[in-house]
Scaffold this motif. Structure first.
Motif, PDB file in Angstrom:
ATOM      1  N   GLY A 156       0.775  -1.232   0.000  1.00 30.83           N
ATOM      2  CA  GLY A 156       0.000   0.000   0.000  1.00 30.83           C
ATOM      3  C   GLY A 156       0.807   1.282   0.000  1.00 30.83           C
ATOM      4  O   GLY A 156       0.240   2.363  -0.031  1.00 30.83           O
ATOM      5  N   LYS A 157       2.148   1.183   0.014  1.00 30.87           N
ATOM      6  CA  LYS A 157       2.997   2.376   0.039  1.00 30.87           C
ATOM      7  C   LYS A 157       3.695   2.529  -1.315  1.00 30.87           C
ATOM      8  O   LYS A 157       4.263   1.565  -1.817  1.00 30.87           O
ATOM      9  N   PRO A 158       3.693   3.723  -1.903  1.00 35.15           N
ATOM     10  CA  PRO A 158       4.373   3.905  -3.192  1.00 35.15           C
ATOM     11  C   PRO A 158       5.844   3.511  -3.097  1.00 35.15           C
ATOM     12  O   PRO A 158       6.527   3.815  -2.117  1.00 35.15           O
ATOM     13  N   SER A 159       6.319   2.820  -4.126  1.00 35.46           N
ATOM     14  CA  SER A 159       7.710   2.396  -4.227  1.00 35.46           C
ATOM     15  C   SER A 159       8.221   2.721  -5.624  1.00 35.46           C
ATOM     16  O   SER A 159       7.449   3.030  -6.522  1.00 35.46           O
ATOM     17  N   ALA A 160       9.539   2.614  -5.798  1.00 34.66           N
ATOM     18  CA  ALA A 160      10.158   2.925  -7.085  1.00 34.66           C
ATOM     19  C   ALA A 160      10.854   1.685  -7.631  1.00 34.66           C
ATOM     20  O   ALA A 160      11.725   1.119  -6.973  1.00 34.66           O
ATOM     21  N   LYS A 161      10.466   1.254  -8.833  1.00 30.24           N
ATOM     22  CA  LYS A 161      11.116   0.120  -9.498  1.00 30.24           C
ATOM     23  C   LYS A 161      12.185   0.647 -10.441  1.00 30.24           C
ATOM     24  O   LYS A 161      11.922   1.500 -11.287  1.00 30.24           O
ATOM     25  N   LEU A 162      13.390   0.152 -10.299  1.00 26.67           N
ATOM     26  CA  LEU A 162      14.516   0.536 -11.137  1.00 26.67           C
ATOM     27  C   LEU A 162      14.269   0.118 -12.583  1.00 26.67           C
ATOM     28  O   LEU A 162      14.015  -1.046 -12.866  1.00 26.67           O
ATOM     29  N   GLU A 163      14.337   1.080 -13.497  1.00 27.40           N
ATOM     30  CA  GLU A 163      14.154   0.794 -14.917  1.00 27.40           C
ATOM     31  C   GLU A 163      15.455   0.953 -15.700  1.00 27.40           C
ATOM     32  O   GLU A 163      15.761   0.146 -16.567  1.00 27.40           O
ATOM     33  N   ALA A 164      16.220   2.028 -15.399  1.00 28.79           N
ATOM     34  CA  ALA A 164      17.454   2.284 -16.140  1.00 28.79           C
ATOM     35  C   ALA A 164      18.411   3.124 -15.308  1.00 28.79           C
ATOM     36  O   ALA A 164      17.997   3.868 -14.412  1.00 28.79           O
ATOM     37  N   VAL A 165      19.705   2.984 -15.644  1.00 32.97           N
ATOM     38  CA  VAL A 165      20.770   3.752 -14.986  1.00 32.97           C
ATOM     39  C   VAL A 165      21.592   4.423 -16.079  1.00 32.97           C
ATOM     40  O   VAL A 165      22.015   3.770 -17.038  1.00 32.97           O
TER      41      VAL A 165
END
Length: 142
Positions: free
Chosen positions: A116-125
Motif C-alpha cells: 500500500g505504500k508507493p515504491s520505485a522500481k529501477l528501470e534504467a541507470v
C-alpha cells in the motif's frame, strides 16, 4: 517515468553481479544518495526515503522475475548506459561515488512490508561520471 540524480553505492545492476540476498531469483539494485532535486521528486511521488549522515537515499530495486496473474514474467537487468546514452559494458563495474541518473517506475506493492505504500522500481541507470569498482583479487584479497 521520473528521473532522479545522485551518487551510486553498491550498484548491482548487471546479470553477473545480481543480488541473491533476499529472493530466490535475485534482484538488481543500487543505493543512491539523492540530490536535493531528487529528494524533492521522490517526496512528491510519495516515496519514503532513508536519511544518513550523507543525506537522503533510496535503494532502487528491480526483481529478476515476478509473478503476475499466475504467470512468471522475467524482467532481467535494468538498462545501463553511459553519458552519451550508449550501452554500458558489463566489464566496467559502477563503483561507490559514481554520479548517476536513475529512471524509475512508481508502483504500489499489494503484499509484504511495503504493501500500500508507493515504491520505485529501477528501470534504467545512466552513468554520468564513473568511479570504477575493481573487485579484490581472489588470491591476494587486494
Amino acid at each position: 517515468m521520473p528521473i532522479v540524480t545522485g551518487k551510486a553505492k553498491w550498484a548491482r545492476v548487471f546479470e553477473k553481479n545480481r543480488d541473491y540476498g533476499f529472493q530466490e531469483n535475485g534482484q538488481y539494485n543500487v543505493t543512491v544518495e539523492l540530490s536535493p532535486a531528487g529528494e524533492a521528486q521522490m517526496k512528491a511521488d510519495g516515496i519514503a526515503l532513508s536519511y544518513t549522515e550523507n543525506g537522503p537515499e533510496y535503494i532502487f530495486r528491480r526483481n529478476h522475475v515476478f509473478v503476475k496473474d499466475g504467470a512468471t514474467v522475467t524482467l532481467g537487468p535494468p538498462k545501463v548506459v553511459d553519458d552519451n546514452l550508449q550501452k554500458w559494458s558489463e566489464d566496467v563495474l559502477i563503483g561507490n561515488g559514481s554520479e548517476v541518473e536513475i529512471l524509475y517506475n512508481i508502483f504500489t506493492p499489494t503484499k509484504g512490508k511495503s504493501k500500500g505504500k508507493p515504491s520505485a522500481k529501477l528501470e534504467a541507470v545512466r552513468v554520468v561520471s564513473l568511479v570504477e569498482y575493481t573487485p579484490p583479487d581472489i588470491v591476494t584479497g587486494k
